[in-house]
Design a protein around this motif. Structure first.
Motif, PDB file in Angstrom:
ATOM      1  N   ARG A   1       2.861  -5.692  13.032  1.00  0.00           N
ATOM      2  CA  ARG A   1       2.224  -5.225  14.279  1.00  0.00           C
ATOM      3  C   ARG A   1       2.283  -6.322  15.343  1.00  0.00           C
TER       4      ARG A   1
ATOM      5  N   ARG B   1     -14.977  -0.086   9.746  1.00  0.00           N
ATOM      6  CA  ARG B   1     -13.828  -0.528   8.938  1.00  0.00           C
ATOM      7  C   ARG B   1     -13.800   0.102   7.555  1.00  0.00           C
TER       8      ARG B   1
ATOM      9  N   GLU C   1       1.230   4.013   1.371  1.00  0.00           N
ATOM     10  CA  GLU C   1       0.899   4.874   2.493  1.00  0.00           C
ATOM     11  C   GLU C   1       2.146   5.650   2.889  1.00  0.00           C
TER      12      GLU C   1
ATOM     13  N   ALA D   1      -3.921  -1.278  15.329  1.00  0.00           N
ATOM     14  CA  ALA D   1      -4.762  -2.351  14.781  1.00  0.00           C
ATOM     15  C   ALA D   1      -3.915  -3.582  14.466  1.00  0.00           C
ATOM     16  N   LEU D   2      -4.201  -4.661  15.160  1.00  0.00           N
ATOM     17  CA  LEU D   2      -3.476  -5.913  14.933  1.00  0.00           C
ATOM     18  C   LEU D   2      -4.093  -6.690  13.787  1.00  0.00           C
ATOM     19  N   ALA D   3      -5.413  -6.725  13.779  1.00  0.00           N
ATOM     20  CA  ALA D   3      -6.119  -7.523  12.774  1.00  0.00           C
ATOM     21  C   ALA D   3      -7.539  -6.999  12.641  1.00  0.00           C
TER      22      ALA D   3
ATOM     23  N   ARG E   1       0.861  -1.189   0.000  1.00  0.00           N
ATOM     24  CA  ARG E   1       0.000   0.000   0.000  1.00  0.00           C
ATOM     25  C   ARG E   1       0.892   1.231   0.000  1.00  0.00           C
TER      26      ARG E   1
ATOM     27  N   GLY F   1      -1.834  -8.178  10.608  1.00  0.00           N
ATOM     28  CA  GLY F   1      -0.523  -7.661  10.229  1.00  0.00           C
ATOM     29  C   GLY F   1       0.584  -8.386  10.984  1.00  0.00           C
TER      30      GLY F   1
ATOM     31  N   PHE G   1       4.179  -4.719   3.517  1.00  0.00           N
ATOM     32  CA  PHE G   1       4.034  -5.329   4.831  1.00  0.00           C
ATOM     33  C   PHE G   1       3.510  -6.744   4.629  1.00  0.00           C
TER      34      PHE G   1
ATOM     35  N   GLN H   1       0.793  -9.858   5.696  1.00  0.00           N
ATOM     36  CA  GLN H   1      -0.457 -10.239   6.351  1.00  0.00           C
ATOM     37  C   GLN H   1      -0.575 -11.758   6.404  1.00  0.00           C
TER      38      GLN H   1
ATOM     39  N   GLY I   1       5.141   1.198  12.316  1.00  0.00           N
ATOM     40  CA  GLY I   1       4.065   0.213  12.194  1.00  0.00           C
ATOM     41  C   GLY I   1       3.241   0.343  10.925  1.00  0.00           C
ATOM     42  N   ARG I   2       3.658   1.228  10.038  1.00  0.00           N
ATOM     43  CA  ARG I   2       2.927   1.408   8.778  1.00  0.00           C
ATOM     44  C   ARG I   2       3.923   1.407   7.626  1.00  0.00           C
ATOM     45  N   TYR I   3       3.800   0.439   6.760  1.00  0.00           N
ATOM     46  CA  TYR I   3       4.803   0.245   5.712  1.00  0.00           C
ATOM     47  C   TYR I   3       4.149   0.226   4.334  1.00  0.00           C
TER      48      TYR I   3
HETATM   49  P1  AMP Z   1      -6.786  -4.030   6.698  1.00  0.00           P
HETATM   50  O1  AMP Z   1      -6.831  -4.906   5.481  1.00  0.00           O
HETATM   51  O2  AMP Z   1      -6.526  -2.598   6.394  1.00  0.00           O
HETATM   52  O3  AMP Z   1      -7.898  -4.282   7.646  1.00  0.00           O
HETATM   53  O4  AMP Z   1      -5.477  -4.499   7.467  1.00  0.00           O
HETATM   54  C1  AMP Z   1      -5.409  -5.675   8.237  1.00  0.00           C
HETATM   55  C2  AMP Z   1      -4.207  -5.586   9.135  1.00  0.00           C
HETATM   56  O5  AMP Z   1      -3.024  -5.451   8.365  1.00  0.00           O
HETATM   57  C3  AMP Z   1      -4.203  -4.355  10.024  1.00  0.00           C
HETATM   58  O6  AMP Z   1      -4.920  -4.600  11.209  1.00  0.00           O
HETATM   59  C4  AMP Z   1      -2.735  -4.148  10.293  1.00  0.00           C
HETATM   60  O7  AMP Z   1      -2.303  -5.007  11.336  1.00  0.00           O
HETATM   61  C5  AMP Z   1      -2.097  -4.599   9.016  1.00  0.00           C
HETATM   62  N1  AMP Z   1      -1.777  -3.463   8.124  1.00  0.00           N
HETATM   63  C6  AMP Z   1      -2.580  -2.821   7.252  1.00  0.00           C
HETATM   64  N2  AMP Z   1      -1.918  -1.869   6.570  1.00  0.00           N
HETATM   65  C7  AMP Z   1      -0.634  -1.910   7.020  1.00  0.00           C
HETATM   66  C8  AMP Z   1       0.561  -1.196   6.702  1.00  0.00           C
HETATM   67  N3  AMP Z   1       0.584  -0.230   5.772  1.00  0.00           N
HETATM   68  N4  AMP Z   1       1.701  -1.515   7.370  1.00  0.00           N
HETATM   69  C9  AMP Z   1       1.701  -2.491   8.307  1.00  0.00           C
HETATM   70  N5  AMP Z   1       0.618  -3.204   8.639  1.00  0.00           N
HETATM   71  C10 AMP Z   1      -0.547  -2.925   8.012  1.00  0.00           C
END
Ligand code: AMP
Length: 428
Positions: free
Chosen positions: A320, A267, A124, A289-291, A122, A317, A134, A136, A129-131
């Motif tokens: 995380r 969400r 971002e 947010a962990l999951a 992504r 993630g 990353f 999943q 904690g935001r990459y």
């Molecule tokens: P989401 O699909 O956005 O609900 O993301 C599910 C999980 O992925 C989140 O709860 C985070 O733990 C992790 N996550 C989402 N975006 C990122 C990111 N840019 N960097 C690291 N972890 C992420």
């Protein structure tokens, strides 16, 4: 000379832990350990692994995740080659559904439980904690509308955290109702927020018409205050969804999973209906947010199925999770050890060590030796650094007599062992 660095928001996973952009990156053994626990727990739920491509058609993600989401509107790594539009997958649920439909997995009968572990992308702004790349892991339970499937999905994520010793998290749940509930709620929310428009942040004002439900996610204190009197989604949902929600809660309670109801949990992804949930770490701060996950009965028809395929899943993630383990002091690893390190001096010794190491490896032993022609002392230092259980030493005398010195590093004992008995003696 130009030198190269990994792109900001991406990082290397190395044999040893290191920091990247100020963030701690766990050693690869810890990633492997977590992956093993994920696989073990998933197997316990009867789930099987699925591996889908990193590249997917952009339109799959646009339709699946939703045009109005942040992911699709501004975070996709998408590009064009020839007449094809590609995207680096930003999540794995839409790809798994694509694969399920493409391969007619519904014809296998029953419910498909598919899990994955792998990278997502992504665009971002990188921060702690935001990459941009990353990792999943997640579970998709496809083909069931029973509330037990929702509860089981949540339980699976909870079990993984528990198996890793992570207890400091909160589980929030909500129901989004069916596809008719949300438009009615959306209207009510817009009607409530419109008179307050001037007091909203610029971001929220932008979302007011397009995606007002996202305003509910706000972290802005003033907006949270404003929202305390807002209409709540649960009052707008249909009776069946309400009964489903009650059943999910009852099933969770029956297996001792604690949760909080959060009427504002909507969400960011468009495809959810009914159950939505989020695991939030208490120790991570802003990117807590962990999951997250939920039911996505609407996704299948969005990506080309004629029939509705009920499904529920979660995505978690890895980074995380590893950060939470680190914060909670759970990131200690057993030291990795070599079974044997072979020490020798000179070409003749090296020529004996090379095939012998090969035979010992064939027995299943982990074996190291010097590849740089270093001194005996330097080789012994390396044996210590690699935490070898045993060291096999061959000098000129040993070669001539065909007897090696085998040192047990834990007992600090040394024994002569004839070459012919070495494999027998070292066998695991
Ligand atoms: P989401 O699909 O956005 O609900 O993301 C599910 C999980 O992925 C989140 O709860 C985070 O733990 C992790 N996550 C989402 N975006 C990122 C990111 N840019 N960097 C690291 N972890 C992420």
């Amino acid at each position: 000379m130009k030198s190269f660095k990994s792109i900001p928001g991406t990082f290397d996973i190395l044999p040893e832990g290191h920091t990247s952009g100020g963030d701690l990156i766990a050693p690869v053994a810890l990633w492997q350990h977590v992956e093993q626990v994920v696989r073990r727990v998933m197997a316990g739920y009867g789930a099987q692994e699925i591996r889908t491509p990193i590249l997917e058609p952009t339109e799959l993600v646009a339709r699946g995740v939703g045009q109005l989401t942040d992911i699709v509107s501004k975070e996709m790594f998408a590009f064009e080659r020839g007449s094809t539009n590609y995207v680096l997958r930003p999540e794995v649920t839409a790809p798994v559904m694509r694969s399920y439909l493409q391969h007619h997995l519904e014809q296998k009968g029953g419910v498909q439980k598919l899990y994955y572990i792998g990278p997502c992308f992504r665009a971002e702004r990188p921060q702690k904690g935001r990459y941009r790349q990353f990792h999943q892991f997640g579970l998709e339970v496809i083909g069931a509308s029973d509330a037990r499937a929702d509860a089981e999905t949540i339980a699976c994520a909870a079990d993984i955290y528990q198996a890793l010793g992570i207890n400091d998290y909160r589980l929030r749940i909500n129901s989004l109702g069916d596809e008719n509930s949300r438009p009615r709620y959306k209207e009510a929310l817009i009607a409530f927020l419109k008179p307050l428009e001037d007091e909203l942040s610029e971001v929220s004002r932008g979302r007011l018409e397009s995606n007002p439900l996202r305003i509910l996610d706000t972290k802005n204190e003033k907006e949270r205050q404003l929202l305390s009197d807002a209409p709540i989604l649960i009052d707008f949902i249909d009776d069946e969804s309400r009964a489903h929600y009650e059943a999910v809660k009852a099933h969770l309670t029956a297996i001792g999973i604690a949760f909080e109801e959060d009427p504002f949990l909507v969400r960011g992804l468009d495809y959810y209906s009914r159950t939505s949930f989020e695991f939030e770490s208490d120790v991570l701060g802003a990117q807590g947010a962990l999951a997250g996950g939920g039911r996505y009965d609407l996704l299948s028809t969005e990506v080309g199925s004629k029939k509705v395929v009920p499904a529920v899943g979660f995505a978690a993630g890895m980074e995380r999770l590893l950060m939470t383990m680190h914060e909670a002091g759970l990131a200690a690893l057993e030291e990795s050890r070599l079974d044997v390190f072979m020490v020798g001096l000179g070409d003749a010794a090296a020529d004996w060590i090379f095939p012998t190491a090969h035979r010992l490896r064939a027995l299943g032993l982990t074996v190291g030796y010097d590849l740089k022609g270093r001194s005996m002392k330097a080789q012994m230092r390396e044996a210590n650094r690699r935490n070898a259980r045993r060291v096999v030493v061959v000098g000129d005398d040993e070669l001539e007599n065909e007897i090696a010195q085998v040192k047990d590093m834990d007992q600090s004992e040394q024994h002569p062992v004839p070459f012919g008995e070495l494999e027998q003696m070292l066998q695991p």
